[in-house]
Design an enzyme around this catalytic site. Structure first.
Site, PDB file in Angstrom:
ATOM      1  N   ARG A  86       0.865  -1.002   0.079  1.00 59.77           N
ATOM      2  CA  ARG A  86      -0.008  -0.056   0.122  1.00 59.77           C
ATOM      3  C   ARG A  86       0.748   1.135   0.051  1.00 59.77           C
ATOM      4  O   ARG A  86       0.287   2.332  -0.166  1.00 59.77           O
ATOM      5  CB  ARG A  86      -1.192   0.039   1.426  1.00 59.77           C
ATOM      6  CG  ARG A  86      -2.181  -0.990   1.091  1.00 59.77           C
ATOM      7  CD  ARG A  86      -2.988  -1.046   2.076  1.00 59.77           C
ATOM      8  NE  ARG A  86      -2.483  -1.634   3.402  1.00 59.77           N
ATOM      9  CZ  ARG A  86      -3.052  -1.565   4.644  1.00 59.77           C
ATOM     10  NH1 ARG A  86      -4.313  -1.434   4.632  1.00 59.77           N
ATOM     11  NH2 ARG A  86      -2.396  -2.445   5.474  1.00 59.77           N
ATOM     12  N   GLN A  87       2.163   1.035   0.218  1.00 59.03           N
ATOM     13  CA  GLN A  87       2.958   2.319   0.299  1.00 59.03           C
ATOM     14  C   GLN A  87       3.672   2.270  -1.172  1.00 59.03           C
ATOM     15  O   GLN A  87       5.190   1.915  -1.227  1.00 59.03           O
ATOM     16  CB  GLN A  87       4.058   2.130   1.264  1.00 59.03           C
ATOM     17  CG  GLN A  87       3.394   2.414   2.664  1.00 59.03           C
ATOM     18  CD  GLN A  87       4.459   2.501   3.876  1.00 59.03           C
ATOM     19  OE1 GLN A  87       5.396   2.695   3.740  1.00 59.03           O
ATOM     20  NE2 GLN A  87       4.010   1.829   4.943  1.00 59.03           N
TER      21      GLN A  87
ATOM     22  N   GLY B 178      -9.985  -2.485   9.730  1.00 61.52           N
ATOM     23  CA  GLY B 178     -11.401  -2.540   9.741  1.00 61.52           C
ATOM     24  C   GLY B 178     -12.148  -1.216   9.268  1.00 61.52           C
ATOM     25  O   GLY B 178     -13.320  -1.269   9.010  1.00 61.52           O
TER      26      GLY B 178
ATOM     27  N   LYS C 280     -15.256   5.566  -1.529  1.00 60.47           N
ATOM     28  CA  LYS C 280     -14.486   5.770  -0.482  1.00 60.47           C
ATOM     29  C   LYS C 280     -13.415   6.688  -0.519  1.00 60.47           C
ATOM     30  O   LYS C 280     -12.920   6.801  -1.679  1.00 60.47           O
ATOM     31  CB  LYS C 280     -13.828   4.434   0.165  1.00 60.47           C
ATOM     32  CG  LYS C 280     -13.078   4.287   1.056  1.00 60.47           C
ATOM     33  CD  LYS C 280     -12.337   3.099   1.816  1.00 60.47           C
ATOM     34  CE  LYS C 280     -11.109   2.851   1.256  1.00 60.47           C
ATOM     35  NZ  LYS C 280     -10.659   1.754   1.416  1.00 60.47           N
TER      36      LYS C 280
END
Ligand code: R5P
Length: 315
Positions: A116-117, A245, A211
């Site tokens: 994710r980086q 979460g 999102k």
């Protein structure tokens, strides 16, 4: 070396003739926490299983001991939290194999951390996954197999990384669940293709929520703007990773406000940091189902058949 067969190496994504010994001349090394998955993979491909003994000292440093390995090794180890510890243990296992003269080392890293980086989101940030790729390359860990990598960009930093999808296995599991007019839902636009593919396997509808994440605070907001009526339909939220979460909780709140039926969550990698699972259940989720890329009470789907298939096409 007695060569038993020649094979076109499709696993690496390009065609090279690979000289390979029989699968029984391969050691599958089970990294700490990866025993079950490594054992299943070894059984599936007919290779021997070698255990890695680990000691983690009070200062957090690991010490790794490997048994005797064969000339070809497949190391199985996810780099889930504690990510840096697991990453270091993986590098240590690779180093031991190299020092022992192993000719061909692969790593099966079902959950690859730091993906994710994959870019500098803010000025001055290190592109961490690029560093991880360099570490693997420099130590001699050249062939890597992972599952549902977070992004194509993360993948681009590796010279020979093969990514397999867990979607078919997730759909197979869902097909045995008793669901009322189910709909597949991605919590964000980035995961829309995954939800679409999952829905296609099951021949059901899919939608994607939208999102946004605040890059400084990490806070997630999810839009409730959906143009179809999903009330009383069971919802299957599909994501690659569940970490804090936060994404699933926001999505569940939106779905509950739209009066869906039961909410199920399926993912490849259930990191479930801290009490994330409890918070997700409190947000109205009936069940969390994940693969065994990271072992937990929720890892109900065994990845070994897909991984073994990919490995067999290499050896
Ligand atoms: C984000 O793009 C990913 O696909 C996941 O939705 C995200 O990493 C989940 O993280 P968390 O559980 O912390 O919201």
């Amino acid at each position: 070396m007695e060569v038993s067969r020649f094979r076109v190496n499709r696993y690496l994504g390009y065609s090279v003739f690979y000289l390979c010994e029989t699968l029984s001349e391969i050691s599958v090394v089970a990294g700490p926490e990866a025993f079950d998955l490594a054992n299943n993979i070894a059984k599936n491909i007919g290779a021997e299983l070698v255990l890695a003994g680990v000691r983690v000292f009070s200062d957090g440093e690991s010490s790794i001991r490997l048994g005797k390995v064969k000339k070809n090794c497949i190391i199985v180890q996810s780099t889930n939290p504690p990510t840096d510890t697991h990453l270091m243990q993986l590098l240590m296992m690779a180093k031991k194999c190299i020092d022992d003269g192993v000719q061909d080392i692969s790593a099966v890293i079902p959950y690859l951390g730091y993906t994710r980086q994959d870019r500098a989101f803010q000025e001055g940030e290190v592109v961490s996954i690029e560093l991880v790729a360099e570490l693997f390359q420099n130590i001699g860990l050249k062939h890597i197999l992972t599952v549902d990598i977070h992004s194509q960009l993360a993948m681009s930093y590796f010279t020979s990384l093969h990514n397999i999808s867990s979607v078919r296995l997730l759909a197979e599991y869902a097909s045995k669940m008793k669901l009322r007019k189910p709909i597949a839902i991605s919590p964000d636009a980035g995961g829309a293709n995954r939800a679409k593919e999952f829905a296609q396997h099951l021949n059901i509808d899919f939608i994607s929520l939208s999102k946004a994440r605040n890059r400084v605070t990490g806070e997630v907001t999810t839009d409730a703007d959906i143009d179809i009526d999903i009330s009383r339909r069971d919802a299957i939220l599909i994501d690659d990773i569940i970490s804090s979460g936060g994404s699933i909780i926001k999505a569940s709140e939106v779905l509950r406000s739209l009066e869906v039926g039961d909410i199920y969550v399926m993912c490849a990698h259930a990191l479930l940091i801290g009490n994330a699972a409890q918070k997700i259940k409190s947000a109205g989720v009936n069940e969390i189902i994940s693969t065994n890329s990271v072992p937990s009470n929720y890892s109900k789907i065994d990845l070994s058949p897909e991984i073994a298939l990919a490995l067999k096409s290499r050896y």
